[in-house]
Design a protein around this motif. Sequence first.
Motif, PDB file in Angstrom:
ATOM      1  N   PHE A   1      79.862  18.062 -29.304  1.00  0.00           N
ATOM      2  CA  PHE A   1      79.763  18.373 -30.720  1.00  0.00           C
ATOM      3  C   PHE A   1      79.841  19.887 -30.874  1.00  0.00           C
ATOM      4  CE2 PHE A   1      77.444  14.555 -29.689  1.00  0.00           C
ATOM      5  CZ  PHE A   1      77.978  13.644 -30.588  1.00  0.00           C
ATOM      6  N   LEU A   2      80.709  20.340 -31.765  1.00  0.00           N
ATOM      7  CA  LEU A   2      80.923  21.769 -31.970  1.00  0.00           C
ATOM      8  C   LEU A   2      80.774  22.086 -33.445  1.00  0.00           C
ATOM      9  CD1 LEU A   2      81.951  24.577 -30.935  1.00  0.00           C
ATOM     10  CD2 LEU A   2      84.243  23.748 -31.489  1.00  0.00           C
ATOM     11  N   ARG A   3      80.085  23.163 -33.754  1.00  0.00           N
ATOM     12  CA  ARG A   3      79.958  23.616 -35.140  1.00  0.00           C
ATOM     13  C   ARG A   3      80.185  25.124 -35.169  1.00  0.00           C
ATOM     14  NH1 ARG A   3      75.655  21.297 -39.154  1.00  0.00           N
ATOM     15  NH2 ARG A   3      77.347  20.887 -40.570  1.00  0.00           N
ATOM     16  N   VAL A   4      80.965  25.565 -36.156  1.00  0.00           N
ATOM     17  CA  VAL A   4      81.253  26.983 -36.342  1.00  0.00           C
ATOM     18  C   VAL A   4      80.812  27.364 -37.752  1.00  0.00           C
ATOM     19  CG1 VAL A   4      83.039  28.754 -36.363  1.00  0.00           C
ATOM     20  CG2 VAL A   4      83.237  26.822 -34.782  1.00  0.00           C
ATOM     21  N   ILE A   5      80.040  28.432 -37.838  1.00  0.00           N
ATOM     22  CA  ILE A   5      79.513  28.904 -39.116  1.00  0.00           C
ATOM     23  C   ILE A   5      79.987  30.336 -39.336  1.00  0.00           C
ATOM     24  CG2 ILE A   5      77.419  29.383 -40.437  1.00  0.00           C
ATOM     25  CD1 ILE A   5      76.022  27.374 -38.487  1.00  0.00           C
ATOM     26  N   TYR A   6      80.494  30.622 -40.523  1.00  0.00           N
ATOM     27  CA  TYR A   6      80.948  31.962 -40.882  1.00  0.00           C
ATOM     28  C   TYR A   6      79.975  32.558 -41.900  1.00  0.00           C
ATOM     29  CZ  TYR A   6      85.285  30.516 -38.708  1.00  0.00           C
ATOM     30  OH  TYR A   6      86.216  30.058 -37.809  1.00  0.00           O
TER      31      TYR A   6
END
Length: 145
Positions: A42-47
């Motif tokens: 599971f991968l999550r990217v937050i900007y």
Amino acid sequence: MKYFIFVMMTVVASGFVPHAFAAQLDAAILSGEESTEPSFQFLRVIYIEYPEGGEIAESLRGERKEVSFTADSSTPGINEFVMKLNQNLQSIPSNAIVSDAKIDYQAILQGNQDYAVIEYKVQLIPTITNHVVVKEFEKSTVDAN
């Protein structure tokens, strides 16, 4: 304490800014084996954008922080986690049983000029038994719940 603040900042920021996430399942399930170890990633990217500057911009700009750890059956809480996985499998219903699990966690914070990126990845590798439902001469049916 620094890691706690970093993790808390990740959680708080994930609720206020645009983000992307994905899940990936890789499994080589051999019907002749008693157990299998699929991999769930599971991968999550937050900007976090800070074009106007400010306190957050000053503290994150140019920073790179990384936190990673591995948890297995010797880690407190993993046995309870395996128990919850088995409760979910029973509720489907499924005959598969999770006998062990390993979790790899990695989080990276990269501060840039006008924005920061927080990327975190969780990989779950359970050991599953009783996953072959029907075994015939050249074919097998695998429980894919």
